[in-house]
Design a protein around this motif. Structure first.
Motif, PDB file in Angstrom:
ATOM      1  N   THR A   1       0.849  -1.188   0.000  1.00 15.85           N
ATOM      2  CA  THR A   1       0.000   0.000   0.000  1.00 15.85           C
ATOM      3  C   THR A   1       0.883   1.236   0.000  1.00 15.85           C
ATOM      4  O   THR A   1       1.753   1.384   0.854  1.00 15.85           O
ATOM      5  CB  THR A   1      -0.900   0.026   1.255  1.00 15.85           C
ATOM      6  OG1 THR A   1      -1.681  -1.170   1.278  1.00 15.85           O
ATOM      7  CG2 THR A   1      -1.803   1.239   1.243  1.00 15.85           C
TER       8      THR A   1
ATOM      9  N   LYS B   1       1.784   4.843   0.711  1.00 14.72           N
ATOM     10  CA  LYS B   1       1.342   5.891   1.621  1.00 14.72           C
ATOM     11  C   LYS B   1       1.519   7.259   0.969  1.00 14.72           C
ATOM     12  O   LYS B   1       2.574   7.574   0.425  1.00 14.72           O
ATOM     13  CB  LYS B   1       2.143   5.840   2.925  1.00 14.72           C
ATOM     14  CG  LYS B   1       1.916   4.558   3.705  1.00 14.72           C
ATOM     15  CD  LYS B   1       2.700   4.562   4.996  1.00 14.72           C
ATOM     16  CE  LYS B   1       2.445   3.287   5.792  1.00 14.72           C
ATOM     17  NZ  LYS B   1       3.220   3.284   7.058  1.00 14.72           N
ATOM     18  N   LYS B   2       0.476   8.043   1.022  1.00 10.86           N
ATOM     19  CA  LYS B   2       0.536   9.376   0.453  1.00 10.86           C
ATOM     20  C   LYS B   2       0.905  10.373   1.548  1.00 10.86           C
ATOM     21  O   LYS B   2       0.194  10.515   2.536  1.00 10.86           O
ATOM     22  CB  LYS B   2      -0.813   9.750  -0.154  1.00 10.86           C
ATOM     23  CG  LYS B   2      -1.194   8.868  -1.340  1.00 10.86           C
ATOM     24  CD  LYS B   2      -2.532   9.307  -1.924  1.00 10.86           C
ATOM     25  CE  LYS B   2      -2.905   8.431  -3.110  1.00 10.86           C
ATOM     26  NZ  LYS B   2      -4.211   8.841  -3.691  1.00 10.86           N
TER      27      LYS B   2
ATOM     28  N   SER C   1     -12.151   9.431  10.053  1.00 15.21           N
ATOM     29  CA  SER C   1     -12.522   8.646   8.873  1.00 15.21           C
ATOM     30  C   SER C   1     -11.877   7.259   8.903  1.00 15.21           C
ATOM     31  O   SER C   1     -10.909   7.024   9.633  1.00 15.21           O
ATOM     32  CB  SER C   1     -12.092   9.361   7.595  1.00 15.21           C
ATOM     33  OG  SER C   1     -10.689   9.511   7.558  1.00 15.21           O
ATOM     34  N   VAL C   2     -12.419   6.356   8.108  1.00 17.14           N
ATOM     35  CA  VAL C   2     -11.906   4.990   8.042  1.00 17.14           C
ATOM     36  C   VAL C   2     -10.479   4.977   7.508  1.00 17.14           C
ATOM     37  O   VAL C   2      -9.642   4.193   7.954  1.00 17.14           O
ATOM     38  CB  VAL C   2     -12.810   4.115   7.137  1.00 17.14           C
ATOM     39  CG1 VAL C   2     -12.218   2.716   6.979  1.00 17.14           C
ATOM     40  CG2 VAL C   2     -14.214   4.026   7.719  1.00 17.14           C
ATOM     41  N   ASP C   3     -10.189   5.860   6.551  1.00 16.67           N
ATOM     42  CA  ASP C   3      -8.863   5.893   5.928  1.00 16.67           C
ATOM     43  C   ASP C   3      -7.994   6.999   6.529  1.00 16.67           C
ATOM     44  O   ASP C   3      -7.240   7.671   5.833  1.00 16.67           O
ATOM     45  CB  ASP C   3      -8.997   6.090   4.418  1.00 16.67           C
ATOM     46  CG  ASP C   3      -9.739   7.385   4.070  1.00 16.67           C
ATOM     47  OD1 ASP C   3     -10.372   7.966   4.977  1.00 16.67           O
ATOM     48  OD2 ASP C   3      -9.676   7.798   2.903  1.00 16.67           O
TER      49      ASP C   3
ATOM     50  N   LYS D   1      -5.228   9.269   7.923  1.00 16.32           N
ATOM     51  CA  LYS D   1      -3.794   9.356   7.675  1.00 16.32           C
ATOM     52  C   LYS D   1      -3.172  10.214   8.777  1.00 16.32           C
ATOM     53  O   LYS D   1      -3.649  11.314   9.050  1.00 16.32           O
ATOM     54  CB  LYS D   1      -3.507   9.984   6.304  1.00 16.32           C
ATOM     55  CG  LYS D   1      -4.067   9.229   5.114  1.00 16.32           C
ATOM     56  CD  LYS D   1      -3.340   7.919   4.879  1.00 16.32           C
ATOM     57  CE  LYS D   1      -3.736   7.298   3.538  1.00 16.32           C
ATOM     58  NZ  LYS D   1      -5.185   7.044   3.402  1.00 16.32           N
TER      59      LYS D   1
ATOM     60  N   LYS E   1      -7.742   4.522  14.973  1.00 15.20           N
ATOM     61  CA  LYS E   1      -8.070   3.435  14.046  1.00 15.20           C
ATOM     62  C   LYS E   1      -9.283   2.646  14.532  1.00 15.20           C
ATOM     63  O   LYS E   1     -10.045   2.115  13.727  1.00 15.20           O
ATOM     64  CB  LYS E   1      -6.873   2.485  13.911  1.00 15.20           C
ATOM     65  CG  LYS E   1      -5.701   3.062  13.130  1.00 15.20           C
ATOM     66  CD  LYS E   1      -4.552   2.065  13.106  1.00 15.20           C
ATOM     67  CE  LYS E   1      -3.343   2.620  12.377  1.00 15.20           C
ATOM     68  NZ  LYS E   1      -2.208   1.668  12.412  1.00 15.20           N
TER      69      LYS E   1
ATOM     70  N   THR F   1     -13.419   4.970  14.453  1.00 18.70           N
ATOM     71  CA  THR F   1     -13.929   5.720  13.313  1.00 18.70           C
ATOM     72  C   THR F   1     -15.380   6.120  13.592  1.00 18.70           C
ATOM     73  O   THR F   1     -16.142   5.339  14.158  1.00 18.70           O
ATOM     74  CB  THR F   1     -13.859   4.882  12.024  1.00 18.70           C
ATOM     75  OG1 THR F   1     -14.552   3.647  12.235  1.00 18.70           O
ATOM     76  CG2 THR F   1     -12.427   4.586  11.647  1.00 18.70           C
TER      77      THR F   1
END
Length: 203
Positions: free
Chosen positions: A59, A61-62, A81-83, A85, A112, A115
């Motif tokens: 995955t 990572k941004k 949020s679920v995602d 960062k 984590k 959410t």
């Protein structure tokens, strides 16, 4: 005896034993799997490969910072949020409320696992954790990827090991990680008592 890490082993054999990160990376390298990521990432990648034969790409990572307009939208009422960062921008936002804020293992796991809650709840969770740190019996939570650290902590917390050295703890750790099953100290005391290391023999 611990089996050789190879494609011939079953998924149960793989998950039943302790593997060093460099062993997992070598397996991935041999079978053209990505070697990037944490030990947990490598383990999941190999489990998928042994089970299905699929080679999962890592995955990406941004790390891009939020646009100014998006950053200004952040507030204590922002929903986790679920995602999520854990970006530099988000850290800066929380530091406007909590000057000593940083993304500790505890707060990352909290976010984590929660959410739908808000950043206000994160601030509350951070403050509560800071209060717990001041309590006499407080012990910092150790992440599951740091099994050795947890094992040695539990080893020295056991009254039966009073006076034992770090070498004794390392010997016990090496004994347990060579056996099938998890590497939790409390669950393996009997194995250590019965094992060849004789760590618990009466003097």
């Amino acid at each position: 005896m611990r089996p050789e890490l190879s494609t011939k082993m079953t998924i149960l054999e793989f998950t039943n034993y302790y593997w060093l990160k460099k062993e997992l990376q070598e397996f991935c390298r041999t079978h053209e799997l990505s070697t990037s990521g944490s030990k947990l990432d490598l383990t999941k990648r190999i489990e998928l490969f042994l089970t299905t034969g699929k080679k999962q790409a890592p995955t990406r990572k941004k790390n891009k910072l939020l646009k100014k307009a998006d950053f200004e939208k952040l507030s204590l009422d922002t929903v986790i949020s679920v995602d999520i960062k854990f970006s530099q921008d988000l850290r800066v936002f929380f530091k406007t409320v909590l000057p000593n804020f940083h993304f500790s293992t505890y707060i990352q796991e909290y976010m984590k696992s929660n959410t739908g809650k808000t950043y206000r709840d994160v601030v509350h969770a951070w403050k509560q954790e800071e209060k717990r740190k001041k309590e006499p019996g407080y012990k910092r939570e150790i992440g599951p990827q740091f099994e050795y650290n947890q094992f040695t902590r539990d080893f020295f917390n056991d009254p039966i090991n009073k006076g034992k050295s770090r070498n004794d703890a390392i010997k016990a750790w090496k004994t347990i990680k060579s056996l099938p099953g998890d590497n939790v100290y409390a669950k393996n005391k009997c194995k250590l008592k019965e094992g060849p290391s004789s760590l618990y023999s009466e003097s």
